[in-house]
Design an enzyme around this catalytic site. Structure first.
Site, PDB file in Angstrom:
ATOM      1  N   GLU A 231      20.983   7.691 -59.888  1.00 51.75           N
ATOM      2  CA  GLU A 231      22.278   8.265 -60.272  1.00 51.75           C
ATOM      3  C   GLU A 231      23.238   7.176 -60.720  1.00 51.75           C
ATOM      4  O   GLU A 231      23.983   7.334 -61.687  1.00 51.75           O
ATOM      5  CB  GLU A 231      22.901   9.031 -59.084  1.00 51.75           C
TER       6      GLU A 231
ATOM      7  N   ASP B 232      19.893   6.638 -54.501  1.00 52.94           N
ATOM      8  CA  ASP B 232      20.082   5.212 -54.816  1.00 52.94           C
ATOM      9  C   ASP B 232      21.509   4.783 -54.488  1.00 52.94           C
ATOM     10  O   ASP B 232      22.397   5.616 -54.299  1.00 52.94           O
ATOM     11  CB  ASP B 232      19.770   4.929 -56.294  1.00 52.94           C
TER      12      ASP B 232
HETATM   13 ZN   LIG Z   1      27.406   8.598 -55.741  1.00 51.77          ZN
END
Ligand SMILES: [Zn+2]
Length: 378
Positions: free
Chosen positions: A134, A74
């Protein structure tokens, strides 16, 4: 065969902001991994908005790997006025686009490195873990750690470190302090209690807490202590109303060796002190997030190997990474990747293409050294 730059041009063109599904990036990686060499497992879940997120685990052998390469899929959001965000361009040796640096560049390097080696000939298992979410709290990495999906002696977690092996990182904590007063017409302040005046007392104490935190040093970091920031303050409803509520957002980044709860304890002590000193004072601390520190591993074989190949000294980072959450799955973990975090998370994000190519060479050598022999190139 595609180079890391080719892969990265493809990957940046697939938007994968954390609010969207990352499925298309996972599908891209799946198509690039030779099905005769890799066994694949997908770990999907739905996020709070009901959107499907997918983590991919690819292994060349048993569930206990020698080396695990970890990369999140992401990105942070981008300004719609930045045309290159998802239409990547290479100019003057730099590849521009959202995620080019954080951290699709490293993903492109993994894909290029494993396609240039014949991973079927490795004598010890290699694994790849691609994670979701993340940027919004390492959700995918926590999911994988909770499932105990893989074990590995060594792990390289991708983040832009300028190709320096990073052995430790600060933790991250986020909290809100809610100060309650009593609303009244501003012409009659004595009939109320200003939550903003009380909030200002809290803020002044937080500055003292920050000074206490700064006194406990960890020389491996810059700055060499736990930092604290009051990032947001919100209070009151109108100019002629004594404010009834004030909210203060505070974060801290603990260094390894410091209990991440220590700042919360110091803040609680200060709130209790204010309560004794000012009758009627009412404030509550609500810790909303507490990410562990990334403590250095007891061995440094991987860091030393990468240091010798990259010719860059080991370092530490002040930003949070998935390494802190995946430590339980590995014996030695480093964070490593092309690009500089200071160019990430903003318009104009880029990664130097020379670093991409160098990263591919380093990854190939690390794979061969740790999982080899692979005398045969595909
Ligand atoms: Zn990163």
């Amino acid at each position: 065969m595609k180079s890391a730059v080719d892969h990265l041009l493809d990957l940046v063109a697939i938007p994968s902001v954390s609010s969207m599904s990352n499925r298309s990036v996972i599908d891209y990686a799946l198509a690039e991994l030779n099905p005769t060499a890799w066994s694949i497992q997908l770990y999907a879940y739905r996020d709070a908005a009901g959107i499907e997120k997918v983590n991919l685990l690819a292994t060349t052998g048993a569930r206990v790997a020698e080396l695990l390469l970890v990369c999140h899929t992401d990105t942070v959001p981008f300004d719609s006025a930045w045309p290159e965000a998802v239409n990547p361009k290479v100019r003057n040796g730099k590849l521009y686009g959202r995620g080019s640096c954080d951290v699709k560049g490293y993903l492109a390097c993994i894909l290029a490195a494993v396609s240039e080696l014949d991973v079927r000939r490795l004598s010890k298992p290699l694994a790849i873990l691609l994670t979701a979410d993340e940027e919004i709290g390492c959700v995918g990495a926590k999911y994988i750690a909770g499932k105990n999906a893989i074990r590995s002696r060594y792990a390289i977690v991708g983040e832009p470190t300028g190709l320096r092996p990073v052995r430790a990182g600060k933790g991250y904590a986020l909290a809100e302090i809610v100060v309650r007063g009593k609303e009244a017409h501003s012409a009659f302040p004595a009939r109320g209690r200003s939550a903003i005046y009380d909030g200002a007392r809290v803020v002044a104490r937080l500055e003292q807490v920050a000074k206490k935190l700064a006194a406990r040093k960890n020389a491996d970091f810059d700055p060499p202590y736990t930092t604290l920031n009051v990032g947001l303050i919100r209070g009151g409803t109108a100019k002629n109303i004594v404010p009834g509520e004030c909210r203060i957002t505070v974060e801290w980044r603990p260094v390894p060796g410091v209990d991440p709860n220590w700042p919360a304890m110091l803040i609680q002590e200060e709130l209790a002190r204010l309560k004794r000193r000012y009758p009627g004072f009412d404030a509550q601390l609500d810790v909303q997030r507490m990410d562990p520190t990334f403590d250095p591993s007891s061995t440094d074989a991987l860091a030393t190997l990468v240091q010798s190949l990259a010719r860059r000294r080991p370092a530490t980072v002040a930003f949070g990474t998935e390494a802190a959450h995946l430590r339980s799955l590995t014996t030695e973990t480093i964070v490593f990747g092309p690009g500089n975090m200071e160019t990430a998370h903003k318009t104009g994000e880029f990664v130097p293409t020379a670093e991409l190519n160098k990263c591919v060479e380093i990854l190939k050598k690390v794979i061969e050294r740790l999982c080899g022999p692979s005398d045969h190139y595909a």
